[in-house]
Design an enzyme around this catalytic site. Sequence first.
Site, PDB file in Angstrom:
ATOM      1  N   ASN A  11     -11.895  -0.346  -1.313  1.00 48.80           N
ATOM      2  CA  ASN A  11     -11.571  -1.360  -0.147  1.00 48.80           C
ATOM      3  C   ASN A  11     -12.059  -0.870   0.751  1.00 48.80           C
ATOM      4  O   ASN A  11     -12.628   0.355   1.286  1.00 48.80           O
ATOM      5  CB  ASN A  11     -10.341  -0.876  -0.076  1.00 48.80           C
ATOM      6  CG  ASN A  11      -9.795  -1.154   1.165  1.00 48.80           C
ATOM      7  OD1 ASN A  11      -8.845  -2.204   1.578  1.00 48.80           O
ATOM      8  ND2 ASN A  11      -9.115  -0.056   2.244  1.00 48.80           N
ATOM      9  N   GLU A  12     -12.771  -1.776   1.940  1.00 46.79           N
ATOM     10  CA  GLU A  12     -12.958  -1.595   3.141  1.00 46.79           C
ATOM     11  C   GLU A  12     -14.320  -0.568   2.929  1.00 46.79           C
ATOM     12  O   GLU A  12     -14.457   0.694   3.785  1.00 46.79           O
ATOM     13  CB  GLU A  12     -12.211  -1.357   4.211  1.00 46.79           C
ATOM     14  CG  GLU A  12     -11.202  -2.100   4.486  1.00 46.79           C
ATOM     15  CD  GLU A  12      -9.834  -2.210   5.529  1.00 46.79           C
ATOM     16  OE1 GLU A  12     -10.393  -1.127   6.320  1.00 46.79           O
ATOM     17  OE2 GLU A  12      -9.945  -3.113   6.361  1.00 46.79           O
ATOM     18  N   GLU A  24      -6.684  -8.640   3.153  1.00 46.08           N
ATOM     19  CA  GLU A  24      -6.309  -8.182   4.110  1.00 46.08           C
ATOM     20  C   GLU A  24      -5.888  -9.229   5.104  1.00 46.08           C
ATOM     21  O   GLU A  24      -7.238  -9.465   6.342  1.00 46.08           O
ATOM     22  CB  GLU A  24      -6.195  -7.250   4.238  1.00 46.08           C
ATOM     23  CG  GLU A  24      -5.556  -5.838   3.748  1.00 46.08           C
ATOM     24  CD  GLU A  24      -6.291  -4.847   4.494  1.00 46.08           C
ATOM     25  OE1 GLU A  24      -5.581  -3.911   5.062  1.00 46.08           O
ATOM     26  OE2 GLU A  24      -6.623  -3.809   3.450  1.00 46.08           O
ATOM     27  N   GLU A  49       0.899  -1.311  -0.082  1.00 47.50           N
ATOM     28  CA  GLU A  49      -0.020   0.072  -0.039  1.00 47.50           C
ATOM     29  C   GLU A  49       0.813   1.473   0.119  1.00 47.50           C
ATOM     30  O   GLU A  49       1.972   1.291   0.378  1.00 47.50           O
ATOM     31  CB  GLU A  49      -1.041   0.090   1.624  1.00 47.50           C
ATOM     32  CG  GLU A  49      -1.709   1.500   1.262  1.00 47.50           C
ATOM     33  CD  GLU A  49      -3.465   1.076   2.856  1.00 47.50           C
ATOM     34  OE1 GLU A  49      -3.031   0.491   3.516  1.00 47.50           O
ATOM     35  OE2 GLU A  49      -3.530   2.304   2.405  1.00 47.50           O
ATOM     36  N   GLN A  51       1.678  -6.232   5.922  1.00 47.66           N
ATOM     37  CA  GLN A  51       1.649  -5.782   4.244  1.00 47.66           C
ATOM     38  C   GLN A  51       3.560  -6.750   4.279  1.00 47.66           C
ATOM     39  O   GLN A  51       3.688  -6.651   5.980  1.00 47.66           O
ATOM     40  CB  GLN A  51       1.362  -4.595   3.905  1.00 47.66           C
ATOM     41  CG  GLN A  51       0.628  -4.022   4.481  1.00 47.66           C
ATOM     42  CD  GLN A  51       0.102  -3.075   3.709  1.00 47.66           C
ATOM     43  OE1 GLN A  51       1.235  -2.274   2.963  1.00 47.66           O
ATOM     44  NE2 GLN A  51      -0.907  -1.830   4.274  1.00 47.66           N
ATOM     45  N   ASN A 109      -6.435   2.020   2.736  1.00 45.11           N
ATOM     46  CA  ASN A 109      -7.887   3.355   2.993  1.00 45.11           C
ATOM     47  C   ASN A 109      -6.868   3.859   2.024  1.00 45.11           C
ATOM     48  O   ASN A 109      -7.712   5.219   1.857  1.00 45.11           O
ATOM     49  CB  ASN A 109      -6.932   3.506   3.757  1.00 45.11           C
ATOM     50  CG  ASN A 109      -6.669   2.226   5.507  1.00 45.11           C
ATOM     51  OD1 ASN A 109      -8.371   1.778   5.032  1.00 45.11           O
ATOM     52  ND2 ASN A 109      -7.292   2.623   6.166  1.00 45.11           N
ATOM     53  N   TYR A 129      -8.064  -8.601  11.700  1.00 45.94           N
ATOM     54  CA  TYR A 129      -6.240  -8.312  12.261  1.00 45.94           C
ATOM     55  C   TYR A 129      -6.390  -8.624  13.509  1.00 45.94           C
ATOM     56  O   TYR A 129      -7.770  -8.489  14.240  1.00 45.94           O
ATOM     57  CB  TYR A 129      -5.903  -7.034  11.888  1.00 45.94           C
ATOM     58  CG  TYR A 129      -5.792  -6.311  10.811  1.00 45.94           C
ATOM     59  CD1 TYR A 129      -4.581  -6.474  10.505  1.00 45.94           C
ATOM     60  CD2 TYR A 129      -6.382  -5.534  10.163  1.00 45.94           C
ATOM     61  CE1 TYR A 129      -3.789  -6.129   9.435  1.00 45.94           C
ATOM     62  CE2 TYR A 129      -6.376  -5.485   8.186  1.00 45.94           C
ATOM     63  CZ  TYR A 129      -4.828  -5.209   8.468  1.00 45.94           C
ATOM     64  OH  TYR A 129      -4.423  -4.725   7.163  1.00 45.94           O
TER      65      TYR A 129
HETATM   66  O1  AHR Z   1      -2.981  -0.694   8.541  1.00 38.62           O
HETATM   67  C1  AHR Z   1      -3.285  -1.366   7.349  1.00 38.62           C
HETATM   68  C2  AHR Z   1      -4.931  -0.839   7.178  1.00 38.62           C
HETATM   69  O2  AHR Z   1      -5.473  -1.487   7.754  1.00 38.62           O
HETATM   70  C3  AHR Z   1      -5.516  -0.675   5.064  1.00 38.62           C
HETATM   71  O3  AHR Z   1      -5.404   0.630   4.254  1.00 38.62           O
HETATM   72  C4  AHR Z   1      -6.735  -0.625   5.583  1.00 38.62           C
HETATM   73  O4  AHR Z   1      -7.727  -1.563   4.392  1.00 38.62           O
HETATM   74  C5  AHR Z   1      -6.811  -1.326   6.791  1.00 38.62           C
HETATM   75  O5  AHR Z   1      -7.945  -1.218   7.946  1.00 38.62           O
END
Ligand code: AHR
Length: 503
Positions: free
Chosen positions: A173-174, A293, A28, A352, A73, A245
């Site tokens: 995205n999201e 992700e 990203e 990432q 994001n 996450y």
């Molecule tokens: O830290 C990465 C971010 O986490 C990404 O940009 C987003 O898609 C997610 O919320």
Amino acid sequence: MHNKGKLYLDRQYEIGQVDKRIYSSMIEHMERVVYGGIYEPDHPLADEDGFRKDVIELVKELQIPMLRYPGGNFLSGYNWEDGIGPVENRPVRLDLAWIAEEPNHIGTDEYMKWAAKTGTEVNMAVNLGTRGADAARNLVEYCNYEGGSYWSDLRKKNGASAPYRVKTWCLGNEMDGTWQICHKTAKEYGRLAVESGRLMKKVDKNIELVLCGSSNTSISTYPSWDYKVLKEAYEVTDYISLHNYFSVVDSDMKDFLAGSIEMDRQIETVTAVCDCVKAKARGKKDVNLSFDEWGIWNREEMASRAAWKFDWSDKNAVSEGSYSFADALLTGAMLMSFINHSDRVKIACQAQLVNHLSLFNCVKGGKAWKQTIFYPFLYTSVYGRGTALKVIMDSPKYSTDKYENISVLDSAAVIDEEKGRLSLFVLNRDMENAVETDMIFRGFKGLKEVEHIVYHNEDLEAVNTAEQPDKVIPHRAPAGNVEGETYTAILEKSSWHVIRFEF
Ligand code: AHR
């Protein structure tokens, strides 16, 4: 004193072909992922295009097949046209997702060049935040149309005579998250996604599209968001995205190590949603899953992110830190979850690659070093290719406030019939006890151990750093034997294993 456990697997009990794209990652435009990560033109190891050669080598070592790009994001405020043409003419733009200045030195063509050097496929994402169907179809034309149209000829003029033939595209995205630039309701997003997807597929009928599912499991709209957006966009959708996450901060270590169970449930829930929408639509096609992700927020990155002001006085803020050994154990377990759902999970992107929630980090002007999570990713990517077999576990269990009856052993198995290889991945989550484990292989004759890689550290909080990059690394266990159908190993407390066999 050891606890005892058993794992059973049968050569005939296949889950599905492991799609190698479950070993993908993500790049990203944020912090030092692009600038200072893959690209550092004044680094001693920079190549003629400014890309760090050590980073390219690490991507190859990990055998990463695909990376999602350019966000995240960041994507929802990005004008892809700012990143093409002569670099000196490109504008500096305000990135309102991360409150940073985007110089646009790296754009579509440079990224494609880097992808070719690393041998990775591109999972391209289109901005459905500030932009929409028009910008999306133009980007497909720029990347994939042979030539003779405005955008494809511009690509040629910019140096790429052959089309890039990008196969997999993310529709935003999201978009369920209120933090997302131009966040949308499920209805708004579903409509935009289907209309954009239709145009994109008209430009190139060979592309596959990933629809934005829920961005985590704790958001109140999960999983009805997934149902609603898929209902609108089933026609153009090939995959729906899942994100998740974990972090040991704010969670008990026992719960943390069981995070992959939550992922199992998430995968099964979203699969059920996909099948429900298909049934209601009297549809023919299955929508598969792209866990595009996934990762862990380590302690240091959680702390630095919490301190961010998110205003222009803080525009160069980064959150970088070291992953612990516990983070590596959960990473291994999450990868097992993808293998065990390989009938439906076709893509998964660890987030990432470099410098932020990363597999490895780069010192500015200095060396690249491997995080603890690098190793389970490496070994699963390299040895986890083939057909996933179902592993039945008979294991000691524990319960926490969050989960009941958690099996202390977790496992996944992958067979490569052609090469005559079998890889077994096993986690012992028990933080106090080793587990003497009988692994019972049915339908295999003449199975021989090739190697047993053990990842164990007495200290769950141990980390690698730039100064001590090899503090937490796996080792090889002494060779064991398969007696009849059974192989027995003592799996130390808090340990992750790859046991490789040939037949
Ligand atoms: O830290 C990465 C971010 O986490 C990404 O940009 C987003 O898609 C997610 O919320």
